[in-house]
Each structure stands twice: as structure tokens, then as C-alpha cells.
Design a protein around this motif. Structure first.
Motif, PDB file in Angstrom:
ATOM      1  N   GLY A  71       0.821  -1.200   0.000  1.00 48.41           N
ATOM      2  CA  GLY A  71       0.000   0.000   0.000  1.00 48.41           C
ATOM      3  C   GLY A  71       0.854   1.248   0.000  1.00 48.41           C
ATOM      4  N   TYR A  72       0.202   2.393   0.187  1.00 49.43           N
ATOM      5  CA  TYR A  72       0.921   3.675   0.202  1.00 49.43           C
ATOM      6  C   TYR A  72       1.975   3.690   1.309  1.00 49.43           C
ATOM      7  N   ILE A  73       1.619   3.102   2.456  1.00 50.58           N
ATOM      8  CA  ILE A  73       2.575   2.945   3.559  1.00 50.58           C
ATOM      9  C   ILE A  73       3.000   1.481   3.600  1.00 50.58           C
ATOM     10  N   HIS A  74       4.260   1.206   3.268  1.00 48.64           N
ATOM     11  CA  HIS A  74       4.746  -0.173   3.279  1.00 48.64           C
ATOM     12  C   HIS A  74       5.073  -0.599   4.700  1.00 48.64           C
ATOM     13  N   LEU A  82      -0.138   0.633  13.519  1.00 46.72           N
ATOM     14  CA  LEU A  82      -1.288   0.017  14.183  1.00 46.72           C
ATOM     15  C   LEU A  82      -2.603   0.506  13.590  1.00 46.72           C
ATOM     16  N   ALA A  83      -2.686   1.803  13.343  1.00 38.39           N
ATOM     17  CA  ALA A  83      -3.914   2.369  12.767  1.00 38.39           C
ATOM     18  C   ALA A  83      -4.145   1.850  11.352  1.00 38.39           C
ATOM     19  N   VAL A  84      -3.080   1.803  10.559  1.00 37.45           N
ATOM     20  CA  VAL A  84      -3.214   1.336   9.177  1.00 37.45           C
ATOM     21  C   VAL A  84      -3.659  -0.120   9.143  1.00 37.45           C
ATOM     22  N   ILE A  85      -3.069  -0.947  10.007  1.00 36.54           N
ATOM     23  CA  ILE A  85      -3.385  -2.376   9.987  1.00 36.54           C
ATOM     24  C   ILE A  85      -4.792  -2.645  10.499  1.00 36.54           C
ATOM     25  N   VAL A 128      -7.733   0.265   8.914  1.00 33.87           N
ATOM     26  CA  VAL A 128      -7.891   0.477   7.475  1.00 33.87           C
ATOM     27  C   VAL A 128      -7.785  -0.820   6.685  1.00 33.87           C
ATOM     28  N   ARG A 129      -6.624  -1.464   6.764  1.00 36.79           N
ATOM     29  CA  ARG A 129      -6.369  -2.584   5.860  1.00 36.79           C
ATOM     30  C   ARG A 129      -7.015  -3.898   6.296  1.00 36.79           C
ATOM     31  N   LEU A 130      -6.866  -4.268   7.554  1.00 35.92           N
ATOM     32  CA  LEU A 130      -7.346  -5.587   7.984  1.00 35.92           C
ATOM     33  C   LEU A 130      -8.856  -5.756   7.826  1.00 35.92           C
ATOM     34  N   PRO A 131      -9.707  -4.769   8.206  1.00 30.55           N
ATOM     35  CA  PRO A 131     -11.140  -4.940   7.955  1.00 30.55           C
ATOM     36  C   PRO A 131     -11.452  -5.117   6.471  1.00 30.55           C
ATOM     37  N   ARG A 132     -10.768  -4.328   5.622  1.00 29.64           N
ATOM     38  CA  ARG A 132     -11.007  -4.438   4.185  1.00 29.64           C
ATOM     39  C   ARG A 132     -10.563  -5.797   3.664  1.00 29.64           C
ATOM     40  N   PHE A 188     -14.279  -2.451  -2.208  1.00 28.05           N
ATOM     41  CA  PHE A 188     -14.093  -2.758  -0.794  1.00 28.05           C
ATOM     42  C   PHE A 188     -13.514  -1.572  -0.034  1.00 28.05           C
ATOM     43  N   ALA A 189     -13.555  -0.409  -0.624  1.00 26.26           N
ATOM     44  CA  ALA A 189     -13.037   0.782   0.043  1.00 26.26           C
ATOM     45  C   ALA A 189     -13.885   1.101   1.279  1.00 26.26           C
ATOM     46  N   SER A 190     -13.205   1.485   2.343  1.00 31.36           N
ATOM     47  CA  SER A 190     -13.855   1.941   3.588  1.00 31.36           C
ATOM     48  C   SER A 190     -14.689   0.866   4.264  1.00 31.36           C
TER      49      SER A 190
END
Length: 348
Positions: free
Chosen positions: A34-37, A66-69, A72-76, A204-206
Motif C-alpha cells: 500500500g501507500y505505507i509499506h 497500528l492504525a493502518v493495519i 484500514v487494511r485488515l477490515p477491508r 471494498f473501500a472503507s
């Protein structure tokens, strides 16, 4: 989720383990991209710390990671995997019930019903309300299913009313009517037409943890029912007379599995929009490995469907320069395969 022990024996058991490992590896890879690796080693440490409750492991972890995982990413990613699994199971059920290799979760117009319900919610500007669009989409899908069954059912000859030809024709008729209704809603939507069009293309955004839990509840129920009736589904493939003579209550089993497959498709469409061809592609590919036995085909298709859709979503999210709706990618991939299967079966 629970899979009967008999399925895990022999070659099928090894395949289940292998497919599961591929899916876990795909989840970790998708989490890192993703944008943040985020390095996979950090992801494994963070997940282990959360699952085990040993928060000391993640004390020095960046709050951004932690916030990204987790936000954002894990639920998606998990929602995407759940939808792929549910669509694959639904596709296997439809192909087994209708005895049609071209059948998938959208054969009976369930997706069109869900799309029509979602379009109404968007047009009424209910997107801010709690579960408004998913609730309308799910209601539309359920209503469509019952209309299709009503149209295909014959009171004079009940069993013929549940034949694959009657069900497919009823689905085509209802889907055509709903497609016209969707076009009309887009025509009168004005500034909201872009929202409707984007939702119809699938994304699957958001996605949130609520979406994942909703999909998983239906997936677990659907998988249990599918495995329970897998033997009956195998006997149905021998023909109505043979299945009945071997003790299968054809009418009851057909309705139960038809409702199960449609409900799996309905919850998927209500969460992610229209994503086509997953059930078609996955079921055919896995059948080349397992053969026609639904006791093996259904659980392996579930894992393969989760992997395939997550792989496609990772490409659209983290590989392509701009994210495109995943329904567009699956349609571009599945369309040619659909044509190939259709042409192949015509020459049999």
C-alpha cells in the motif's frame, strides 16, 4: 469455521491445508502493501501480540502502523476474503442445483435485486443512516429470490416448477425488469448518479469490522448447510429420478440450497456491490483438481475464492497507479473465461 473431519482426510485434507497457507500468505502480503509499506515481519509481530494479549511486543510499534493495519487494511482485507469465499460457495451451489456449468450467484437475478435496493437507498440519500444501503440491498435480493421462485413454481406440477430451466428463465425475466428499473433510477438521480454507478461497479473501500462480521456470520451458516447437503447435491447431479430413488427429498433440498446460495450472494452484494464471475471462475478451476464431488469442491472453492478476490483487490489497491472498482477487474477477467466455457460446452 467447522469442516467435517472426513473432509480433512487424505488428499483433500492436504489441499485444504495448502490452500489455507496460500490464503494466510496472501493476507500478510496484502497487509504489507500500500501507500505505507509495512514489513511482513512487523505485521506478524503485531498480530501475534494482539492475538496472544502480549502487548509488550507492540509497545515500540508505530501508532501509524497500528492504525493502518487494524483500522484500514485488515477490515477491508478480511471482508474481501469473506466475500470471495461466500461467492465461491454460492457459485458451487448454483452449478450443482441447476446442473449448469455457466451458473453463478447472479443467474437468478439476485444481484440485480440487491443493486435495485441499494440504488433506492442512495437515491433517497440514506447513505448516512446505519446499515441503510446494505439493508436495502439485502432486502432487494431477498425479494427478488422469492419472486423468481414464485414465477418458476407450478401448482399443477410442483417438481417441474423447480427445474433449472424454469428458474433460470424466471431469473432472466426478473433481472431484465430490475435492470430497466436501475436505469430509470440513474436517470432521475441527478447529482447522485455517480454514487450509484460507483457502487454498482463494486468496491471494498472503507469497509469496517461490522461488514466483516456480517459476511462471516452468513458464510459460516452457508458453509455448514452446504457441507451438510453435499451428498444430496452429488446425487442430484445423477438426475431427478435417480436422486429421488436414492432417498433425496428433491423439492426440499433444492429450495434449501437455492435459498442458501442466494442469501450468500445477497450479503456479498449488499456489502461490496456487484462483483461478478468469482463463483464461475473459482468453481471451474477447483473442479479440475477435486472432480465433481461437492464434499471436496465446496470447502476448497471457499478458500480459493477468498484467495482470488483478495489477490484481485490487492492489485487494484496497491499495484495499479489508481484504484479501480474491483468489479471492473473481475468482469474483464471473467468475461473471456465465461465465453470460453460457453463455447466449450456447446461442442460437447
Amino acid at each position: 469455521m467447522s469442516i467435517p473431519v472426513a473432509i480433512l482426510k487424505g488428499r483433500t485434507g492436504y489441499l485444504v491445508i495448502l490452500f489455507s497457507l496460500f490464503l494466510v500468505l496472501m493476507i500478510l502480503t496484502s497487509l504489507s502493501m500500500g501507500y505505507i509499506h509495512i514489513p511482513i515481519t512487523d505485521i506478524v509481530s503485531i498480530l501475534y501480540g494482539k492475538i496472544s494479549g502480549n502487548l509488550q511486543i507492540i509497545e515500540n510499534t508505530s501508532d501509524i502502523f497500528l492504525a493502518v493495519i487494524f483500522d484500514v487494511r485488515l477490515p477491508r482485507i478480511l471482508t474481501c476474503a469473506g466475500v470471495g469465499a461466500a461467492l465461491a460457495v454460492s457459485g458451487g451451489l448454483f452449478q450443482g442445483i441447476l446442473l449448469n456449468p455457466l451458473a453463478d450467484p447472479y443467474t437468478l437475478g439476485v444481484s440485480a435485486g440487491a443493486a435495485f435496493g441499494a440504488c433506492i437507498a442512495i437515491l433517497l440519500n440514506l447513505s448516512a443512516a446505519f446499515v441503510s444501503v446494505p439493508a436495502f440491498a439485502f432486502t432487494g435480493a431477498c425479494t427478488t429470490l422469492f419472486v423468481v421462485i414464485f414465477l418458476s413454481y407450478s401448482s399443477k406440477n410442483p417438481m417441474s416448477g423447480l427445474s433449472s430451466n424454469n428458474l433460470i428463465l424466471s431469473g432472466i425475466i426478473v433481472a431484465a425488469i430490475l435492470s430497466a428499473g436501475i436505469s430509470f433510477l440513474k436517470f432521475i438521480a441527478n447529482e447522485q448518479v455517480s454514487v450509484i454507478i460507483f457502487w454498482l461497479m463494486g468496491s471494498f473501500a472503507s469497509k469496517t469490522w461490522f461488514d466483516f462480521i456480517a459476511v462471516m456470520i452468513f458464510l459460516i451458516i452457508g458453509l455448514f448447510i452446504s457441507i451438510f447437503f453435499a451428498r444430496d447435491l452429488n446425487l442430484i447431479s445423477l438426475g431427478a429420478k435417480s436422486a429421488t430413488s436414492l432417498g433425496v427429498n428433491l423439492k426440499r433440498v433444492t429450495i434449501i440450497l437455492l435459498v442458501t446460495g442466494s442469501m450468500l450472494a445477497a450479503i456479498c452484494v449488499s456489502v461490496s456491490g456487484i462483483i461478478g464471475f468469482v463463483g464461475l471462475l473459482v468453481t471451474h478451476t477447483v473442479r479440475l483438481i477435486t472432480g465433481p464431488d461437492n464434499r471436496k469442491l465446496i470447502p476448497l472453492s471457499m478458500l480459493a475464492g477468498a484467495f482470488l478476490l483478495l489477490f484481485a483487490d490487492t492489485i487494484t489497491r496497491a499495484v495499479l497507479p489508481h484504484e479501480i472498482p474491483i468489479g471492473v477487474l473481475t468482469a474483464l477477467t471473467g468475461g473471456p473465461v465465461f465465453c470460453w466455457i460457453f463455447k466449450k460446452n456447446r461442442f460437447k
